[in-house]
Design a protein around this motif. Structure first.
Motif, PDB file in Angstrom:
ATOM      1  N   LEU A 260     -53.904  -7.724 -74.717  1.00 32.26           N
ATOM      2  CA  LEU A 260     -54.678  -8.579 -75.613  1.00 32.26           C
ATOM      3  C   LEU A 260     -53.827  -9.762 -76.071  1.00 32.26           C
ATOM      4  O   LEU A 260     -54.300 -10.904 -76.090  1.00 32.26           O
ATOM      5  CB  LEU A 260     -55.155  -7.773 -76.816  1.00 32.26           C
ATOM      6  N   GLU A 261     -52.598  -9.488 -76.409  1.00 28.93           N
ATOM      7  CA  GLU A 261     -51.685 -10.554 -76.841  1.00 28.93           C
ATOM      8  C   GLU A 261     -51.526 -11.611 -75.750  1.00 28.93           C
ATOM      9  O   GLU A 261     -51.581 -12.820 -76.017  1.00 28.93           O
ATOM     10  CB  GLU A 261     -50.330  -9.949 -77.202  1.00 28.93           C
ATOM     11  N   TYR A 262     -51.341 -11.158 -74.515  1.00 26.24           N
ATOM     12  CA  TYR A 262     -51.165 -12.094 -73.399  1.00 26.24           C
ATOM     13  C   TYR A 262     -52.408 -12.952 -73.186  1.00 26.24           C
ATOM     14  O   TYR A 262     -52.305 -14.169 -72.990  1.00 26.24           O
ATOM     15  CB  TYR A 262     -50.830 -11.330 -72.118  1.00 26.24           C
ATOM     16  N   VAL A 263     -53.586 -12.348 -73.228  1.00 24.81           N
ATOM     17  CA  VAL A 263     -54.806 -13.117 -72.991  1.00 24.81           C
ATOM     18  C   VAL A 263     -55.019 -14.138 -74.107  1.00 24.81           C
ATOM     19  O   VAL A 263     -55.448 -15.270 -73.851  1.00 24.81           O
ATOM     20  CB  VAL A 263     -56.025 -12.187 -72.851  1.00 24.81           C
ATOM     21  N   VAL A 264     -54.696 -13.783 -75.339  1.00 26.24           N
ATOM     22  CA  VAL A 264     -54.788 -14.746 -76.436  1.00 26.24           C
ATOM     23  C   VAL A 264     -53.854 -15.921 -76.183  1.00 26.24           C
ATOM     24  O   VAL A 264     -54.248 -17.091 -76.297  1.00 26.24           O
ATOM     25  CB  VAL A 264     -54.458 -14.073 -77.784  1.00 26.24           C
ATOM     26  N   VAL A 265     -52.612 -15.636 -75.813  1.00 27.54           N
ATOM     27  CA  VAL A 265     -51.651 -16.704 -75.515  1.00 27.54           C
ATOM     28  C   VAL A 265     -52.124 -17.539 -74.328  1.00 27.54           C
ATOM     29  O   VAL A 265     -52.045 -18.775 -74.339  1.00 27.54           O
ATOM     30  CB  VAL A 265     -50.254 -16.103 -75.233  1.00 27.54           C
ATOM     31  N   HIS A 266     -52.631 -16.868 -73.308  1.00 28.10           N
ATOM     32  CA  HIS A 266     -53.124 -17.542 -72.097  1.00 28.10           C
ATOM     33  C   HIS A 266     -54.220 -18.547 -72.447  1.00 28.10           C
ATOM     34  O   HIS A 266     -54.191 -19.703 -72.013  1.00 28.10           O
ATOM     35  CB  HIS A 266     -53.651 -16.491 -71.125  1.00 28.10           C
ATOM     36  N   GLU A 267     -55.193 -18.107 -73.231  1.00 24.82           N
ATOM     37  CA  GLU A 267     -56.308 -19.000 -73.571  1.00 24.82           C
ATOM     38  C   GLU A 267     -55.875 -20.110 -74.525  1.00 24.82           C
ATOM     39  O   GLU A 267     -56.353 -21.239 -74.424  1.00 24.82           O
ATOM     40  CB  GLU A 267     -57.471 -18.193 -74.162  1.00 24.82           C
ATOM     41  N   LEU A 268     -54.975 -19.825 -75.433  1.00 25.07           N
ATOM     42  CA  LEU A 268     -54.450 -20.879 -76.313  1.00 25.07           C
ATOM     43  C   LEU A 268     -53.700 -21.932 -75.508  1.00 25.07           C
ATOM     44  O   LEU A 268     -53.760 -23.132 -75.816  1.00 25.07           O
ATOM     45  CB  LEU A 268     -53.533 -20.279 -77.376  1.00 25.07           C
ATOM     46  N   ALA A 269     -52.997 -21.481 -74.455  1.00 29.33           N
ATOM     47  CA  ALA A 269     -52.253 -22.422 -73.616  1.00 29.33           C
ATOM     48  C   ALA A 269     -53.181 -23.404 -72.920  1.00 29.33           C
ATOM     49  O   ALA A 269     -52.791 -24.540 -72.623  1.00 29.33           O
ATOM     50  CB  ALA A 269     -51.409 -21.664 -72.590  1.00 29.33           C
ATOM     51  N   HIS A 270     -54.416 -22.980 -72.657  1.00 22.00           N
ATOM     52  CA  HIS A 270     -55.376 -23.888 -72.024  1.00 22.00           C
ATOM     53  C   HIS A 270     -55.767 -25.045 -72.940  1.00 22.00           C
ATOM     54  O   HIS A 270     -56.262 -26.071 -72.459  1.00 22.00           O
ATOM     55  CB  HIS A 270     -56.624 -23.117 -71.586  1.00 22.00           C
ATOM     56  N   LEU A 271     -55.565 -24.908 -74.224  1.00 20.04           N
ATOM     57  CA  LEU A 271     -55.826 -26.023 -75.135  1.00 20.04           C
ATOM     58  C   LEU A 271     -54.773 -27.114 -74.981  1.00 20.04           C
ATOM     59  O   LEU A 271     -54.988 -28.250 -75.405  1.00 20.04           O
ATOM     60  CB  LEU A 271     -55.858 -25.527 -76.586  1.00 20.04           C
ATOM     61  N   LEU A 272     -53.650 -26.757 -74.367  1.00 18.75           N
ATOM     62  CA  LEU A 272     -52.579 -27.719 -74.110  1.00 18.75           C
ATOM     63  C   LEU A 272     -52.570 -28.202 -72.661  1.00 18.75           C
ATOM     64  O   LEU A 272     -52.135 -29.311 -72.364  1.00 18.75           O
ATOM     65  CB  LEU A 272     -51.213 -27.093 -74.438  1.00 18.75           C
ATOM     66  N   GLU A 273     -53.036 -27.347 -71.754  1.00 18.43           N
ATOM     67  CA  GLU A 273     -53.063 -27.673 -70.320  1.00 18.43           C
ATOM     68  C   GLU A 273     -54.252 -26.952 -69.706  1.00 18.43           C
ATOM     69  O   GLU A 273     -54.301 -25.722 -69.677  1.00 18.43           O
ATOM     70  CB  GLU A 273     -51.760 -27.225 -69.644  1.00 18.43           C
ATOM     71  N   SER A 274     -55.220 -27.717 -69.213  1.00 11.01           N
ATOM     72  CA  SER A 274     -56.480 -27.125 -68.766  1.00 11.01           C
ATOM     73  C   SER A 274     -56.334 -26.247 -67.530  1.00 11.01           C
ATOM     74  O   SER A 274     -56.980 -25.202 -67.427  1.00 11.01           O
ATOM     75  CB  SER A 274     -57.508 -28.232 -68.487  1.00 11.01           C
ATOM     76  N   GLY A 275     -55.519 -26.662 -66.569  1.00 10.03           N
ATOM     77  CA  GLY A 275     -55.380 -25.912 -65.323  1.00 10.03           C
ATOM     78  C   GLY A 275     -54.189 -24.991 -65.323  1.00 10.03           C
ATOM     79  O   GLY A 275     -53.346 -25.017 -66.228  1.00 10.03           O
ATOM     80  N   HIS A 276     -54.104 -24.144 -64.275  1.00  8.17           N
ATOM     81  CA  HIS A 276     -52.964 -23.240 -64.131  1.00  8.17           C
ATOM     82  C   HIS A 276     -51.839 -23.958 -63.399  1.00  8.17           C
ATOM     83  O   HIS A 276     -51.432 -23.584 -62.296  1.00  8.17           O
ATOM     84  CB  HIS A 276     -53.387 -21.968 -63.396  1.00  8.17           C
TER      85      HIS A 276
END
Length: 236
Positions: free
Chosen positions: A192-208
């Motif tokens: 859960l922690e990782y997915v939260v961080v993952h989705e928050l990171a998309h607010l800074l960079e849209s793609g992988h």
């Protein structure tokens, strides 16, 4: 540039190709039905995608064969003594029948009391578990947002929980809204922690992109262990 989708057929195996804003190719076999999907940068030629899949074709076949040969487990009702996972903990289930209204109550020492009408089936049982999972995630997510939003310099306007078949989370960058998969409740807390961080990171960079993964890596250096639990068949 918008995502574009197409299909490539290799040895009678349909390959779903999605063009995204990213730097490298990604191949995965979906664990539900064995669907093969490739995420590819817009600039990669179709022939290079074909060669990439062919190079990994033995792995694709083995994964699809494993999925196809899975033993079909007969569906049964949840019973007293069953284990119910929650964010890395294990709860022991006690089932009682003969009541007019279904309910699920958490008791001491990680015990769950499920009370059901005589006519209730697996659907009613799963609804109770899903409601409990949703309530537990509503308690677990806010502390994670409070921790990571200031660290990453982002702010979510809205977040929610829903069942998703192919994703553990999603992010609407424009609305600054993230969704989290209800099934994360059954996984270890680090997932859960990782997915939260993952989705928050998309607010800074849209793609992988490499920048995206650098953000995730800096924020949560242990993310790879959680990703392996959630996506065991992914090749990144």
């Amino acid at each position: 540039m918008k995502n574009r989708t197409s299909t490539l057929l290799i040895d009678d195996i349909p390959i779903a190709i999605t063009r995204r804003k990213m730097k490298s190719l990604r191949l995965r076999v979906c664990p539900q039905k064995g669907d093969v999907k490739v995420s590819a940068p817009h600039f990669v030629a179709r022939g290079d995608i074909h060669a990439f899949v062919v190079k990994n074709l033995d792995w694709v076949r083995s994964q699809r064969a494993e999925i196809a040969n899975r033993e079909v487990v007969p569906v049964r009702l949840m019973q007293t003594g069953d284990s119910i996972p929650l964010l890395g903990q294990t709860f022991r289930l006690h089932v009682e029948g003969g009541v007019s209204r279904p309910s699920l109550k958490c008791l001491a020492d990680n015990q769950l009391l499920m009370r059901l009408p005589v006519s209730a089936g697996l659907v009613e049982q799963q609804q109770l578990i899903d409601t409990w999972y949703r309530d537990q995630l509503k308690l677990a997510v806010p502390p994670l947002l409070e921790r990571y939003e200031p660290i990453m310099g982002v702010a979510v306007k809205q977040w929610g929980i829903k069942k998703m078949k192919t994703r553990w989370g999603s992010c609407n960058i424009t609305a600054r809204r993230i969704w989290l998969n209800l099934d994360l409740a059954s996984k270890p807390a680090q997932c859960l922690e990782y997915v939260v961080v993952h989705e928050l990171a998309h607010l800074l960079e849209s793609g992988h992109t490499p920048r995206f993964w650098a953000i995730v890596d800096k924020t949560m250096p242990t993310w790879r262990a959680a990703n392996l639990i959630l996506n065991p068949r992914s090749r990144k």
